[in-house]
Enzyme design. Structure first.
Site, mmCIF file in Angstrom:
data_model
loop_
_atom_site.group_PDB
_atom_site.id
_atom_site.type_symbol
_atom_site.label_atom_id
_atom_site.label_comp_id
_atom_site.label_asym_id
_atom_site.label_seq_id
_atom_site.Cartn_x
_atom_site.Cartn_y
_atom_site.Cartn_z
ATOM 1 N N TYR A 152 -10.117 -1.276 -9.852
ATOM 2 C CA TYR A 152 -11.549 -0.985 -9.992
ATOM 3 C C TYR A 152 -11.816 0.336 -10.725
ATOM 4 O O TYR A 152 -12.964 0.789 -10.774
ATOM 5 C CB TYR A 152 -12.207 -0.955 -8.600
ATOM 6 C CG TYR A 152 -12.108 -2.274 -7.865
ATOM 7 C CD1 TYR A 152 -13.020 -3.302 -8.093
ATOM 8 C CD2 TYR A 152 -11.090 -2.505 -6.939
ATOM 9 C CE1 TYR A 152 -12.915 -4.517 -7.423
ATOM 10 C CE2 TYR A 152 -10.971 -3.715 -6.266
ATOM 11 C CZ TYR A 152 -11.889 -4.710 -6.514
ATOM 12 O OH TYR A 152 -11.780 -5.918 -5.854
ATOM 13 N N ASP A 206 -1.805 1.059 1.483
ATOM 14 C CA ASP A 206 -2.852 0.044 1.470
ATOM 15 C C ASP A 206 -4.140 0.745 1.111
ATOM 16 O O ASP A 206 -4.453 1.814 1.665
ATOM 17 C CB ASP A 206 -2.986 -0.692 2.798
ATOM 18 C CG ASP A 206 -3.684 -2.030 2.588
ATOM 19 O OD1 ASP A 206 -3.122 -2.894 1.908
ATOM 20 O OD2 ASP A 206 -4.826 -2.204 3.070
ATOM 21 N N PHE A 237 -5.942 1.190 -13.167
ATOM 22 C CA PHE A 237 -5.848 -0.232 -12.826
ATOM 23 C C PHE A 237 -6.995 -0.575 -11.876
ATOM 24 O O PHE A 237 -7.813 0.291 -11.532
ATOM 25 C CB PHE A 237 -4.479 -0.538 -12.187
ATOM 26 C CG PHE A 237 -4.275 0.116 -10.830
ATOM 27 C CD1 PHE A 237 -3.867 1.439 -10.734
ATOM 28 C CD2 PHE A 237 -4.513 -0.588 -9.651
ATOM 29 C CE1 PHE A 237 -3.685 2.050 -9.491
ATOM 30 C CE2 PHE A 237 -4.318 0.008 -8.404
ATOM 31 C CZ PHE A 237 -3.912 1.327 -8.331
ATOM 32 N N LYS A 256 0.149 0.974 -8.860
ATOM 33 C CA LYS A 256 0.527 1.845 -7.735
ATOM 34 C C LYS A 256 1.931 2.410 -7.918
ATOM 35 O O LYS A 256 2.181 3.578 -7.625
ATOM 36 C CB LYS A 256 0.518 1.060 -6.422
ATOM 37 C CG LYS A 256 -0.834 0.748 -5.849
ATOM 38 C CD LYS A 256 -0.566 0.166 -4.468
ATOM 39 C CE LYS A 256 -1.753 -0.460 -3.835
ATOM 40 N NZ LYS A 256 -1.404 -1.076 -2.538
ATOM 41 N N ASN A 308 2.364 -3.818 -6.765
ATOM 42 C CA ASN A 308 1.302 -3.473 -7.716
ATOM 43 C C ASN A 308 1.842 -2.430 -8.701
ATOM 44 O O ASN A 308 2.203 -1.317 -8.304
ATOM 45 C CB ASN A 308 0.106 -2.931 -6.915
ATOM 46 C CG ASN A 308 -1.046 -2.518 -7.804
ATOM 47 O OD1 ASN A 308 -0.852 -1.901 -8.844
ATOM 48 N ND2 ASN A 308 -2.249 -2.856 -7.379
ATOM 49 N N LYS A 346 -6.304 11.942 -12.477
ATOM 50 C CA LYS A 346 -6.454 11.028 -11.329
ATOM 51 C C LYS A 346 -5.454 11.382 -10.230
ATOM 52 O O LYS A 346 -5.786 11.369 -9.043
ATOM 53 C CB LYS A 346 -6.283 9.563 -11.782
ATOM 54 C CG LYS A 346 -6.525 8.580 -10.645
ATOM 55 C CD LYS A 346 -6.352 7.125 -11.027
ATOM 56 C CE LYS A 346 -6.467 6.254 -9.766
ATOM 57 N NZ LYS A 346 -6.050 4.866 -9.981
ATOM 58 N N THR A 361 5.626 -1.793 -2.680
ATOM 59 C CA THR A 361 4.435 -2.349 -3.318
ATOM 60 C C THR A 361 4.834 -3.183 -4.523
ATOM 61 O O THR A 361 5.818 -2.869 -5.186
ATOM 62 C CB THR A 361 3.460 -1.238 -3.757
ATOM 63 O OG1 THR A 361 2.368 -1.846 -4.464
ATOM 64 C CG2 THR A 361 4.107 -0.196 -4.659
HETATM 65 P P1 ITT Z 1 0.676 -4.155 -2.608
HETATM 66 O O1 ITT Z 1 0.096 -4.753 -1.353
HETATM 67 O O2 ITT Z 1 1.913 -4.863 -3.074
HETATM 68 O O3 ITT Z 1 0.866 -2.678 -2.517
HETATM 69 P P2 ITT Z 1 -1.927 -4.781 -3.711
HETATM 70 O O4 ITT Z 1 -2.544 -4.633 -5.071
HETATM 71 O O5 ITT Z 1 -2.045 -6.134 -3.048
HETATM 72 O O6 ITT Z 1 -0.376 -4.355 -3.834
HETATM 73 P P3 ITT Z 1 -3.610 -3.610 -1.668
HETATM 74 O O7 ITT Z 1 -3.565 -4.795 -0.791
HETATM 75 O O8 ITT Z 1 -3.496 -2.245 -1.056
HETATM 76 O O9 ITT Z 1 -2.458 -3.657 -2.781
HETATM 77 O O10 ITT Z 1 -4.937 -3.703 -2.526
HETATM 78 C C1 ITT Z 1 -5.379 -2.614 -3.198
HETATM 79 C C2 ITT Z 1 -6.394 -3.050 -4.226
HETATM 80 O O11 ITT Z 1 -7.458 -2.085 -4.217
HETATM 81 C C3 ITT Z 1 -5.780 -3.003 -5.613
HETATM 82 O O12 ITT Z 1 -5.252 -4.262 -5.998
HETATM 83 C C4 ITT Z 1 -6.975 -2.573 -6.459
HETATM 84 O O13 ITT Z 1 -7.755 -3.678 -6.775
HETATM 85 C C5 ITT Z 1 -7.766 -1.672 -5.503
HETATM 86 N N1 ITT Z 1 -7.352 -0.258 -5.667
HETATM 87 C C6 ITT Z 1 -6.619 0.494 -4.807
HETATM 88 N N2 ITT Z 1 -6.389 1.716 -5.310
HETATM 89 C C7 ITT Z 1 -6.976 1.726 -6.520
HETATM 90 C C8 ITT Z 1 -7.057 2.690 -7.541
HETATM 91 O O14 ITT Z 1 -6.450 3.864 -7.455
HETATM 92 N N3 ITT Z 1 -7.738 2.371 -8.641
HETATM 93 C C9 ITT Z 1 -8.336 1.175 -8.768
HETATM 94 N N4 ITT Z 1 -8.291 0.200 -7.863
HETATM 95 C C10 ITT Z 1 -7.601 0.465 -6.738
#
Ligand code: ITT
Length: 202
Positions: free
Chosen positions: A155, A70, A153, A13, A10, A176, A8
């Protein structure tokens, strides 16, 4: 020691997953350790499809097991949006705060101030030989404004846990990481891997 790549980019994450995989007793590597890892187009229709895509591509590139997550937010009053588009909701010009504002705006446009909602998470650990373990989980709550809290992070500031009466951004990472969609999916994964400790390195 066994190695596992967190597939990832992010940072929110990475922080949560690093804490959550601690019990797997693996050395955690990041995508920075895998320069050949491709940028993955998340074109799948479901969280599970996209987690699979990411985990298998990174496992192939690294020659090591890779764990992908995801995840996203589904608001009932928005017919499940942002859903699999959570990371890119509203287009590339928006940051996390902008995407939260957009969700609240769209609720207002539908004539409601809040909505039942859930975070969903699919996690997949893939091995370079193509084998995988996958788990999914959800965290039910309510979306409403104004945004509250400075932790987490995405939402988190607009997603309230009905038991705590606090947003995910107010709860703090320790709480969390006990109740979230990601925590529950990882706990299920850990149970499966505990049954077969050699699965990560056959
Ligand atoms: P990777 O694909 O590199 O893992 P990404 O941010 O693009 O990173 P996703 O496609 O899975 O990941 O999108 C997940 C999105 O959903 C993330 O960017 C947040 O906006 C939201 N999200 C997921 N889990 C969350 C959480 O625990 N708290 C807040 N928002 C979350």
């Amino acid at each position: 020691m066994r190695e596992l790549v967190l597939a990832t980019r992010n940072r929110g994450k990475v922080r949560e997953l690093s804490a959550l995989v601690a019990e797997l007793r693996v050395k955690v590597l990041s995508l920075d350790d895998v320069p050949s890892a491709p940028e993955v187009e998340e074109t799948g229709p479901t969280f599970l499809d996209n987690a699979r895509l990411k985990a298998h591509l990174v496992a192939q590139a690294a020659g090591l097991p890779a764990l992908a997550d995801d995840s996203g937010l589904e608001a009932d009053a928005l017919d499940g949006e942002p859903g699999v588009y959570s990371a890119r909701y509203g287009g590339p010009g928006l940051d996390d705060a902008g995407r939260c504002a957009l969700v609240l705006e769209r609720l207002t446009a539908r004539g409601v101030e809040s909505s039942p909602a859930r975070f969903r998470c699919a996690v997949v650990v893939a091995r370079p030989d193509g084998n995988e373990v996958a788990c999914e989980a959800r965290w039910e709550g309510i979306v409403h404004g104004p945004p509250r809290g400075g932790n987490g992070f995405g939402y988190d500031p607009i997603f309230e846990d009905p038991v705590f009466g606090q947003t995910a951004a107010e709860l703090g990472e320790a709480v969390k990481n006990r109740v979230s969609h990601r925590a529950k999916a990882l706990a299920a994964l850990a149970l499966v891997l505990r049954e077969d400790p050699d699965w990560l390195v056959p």
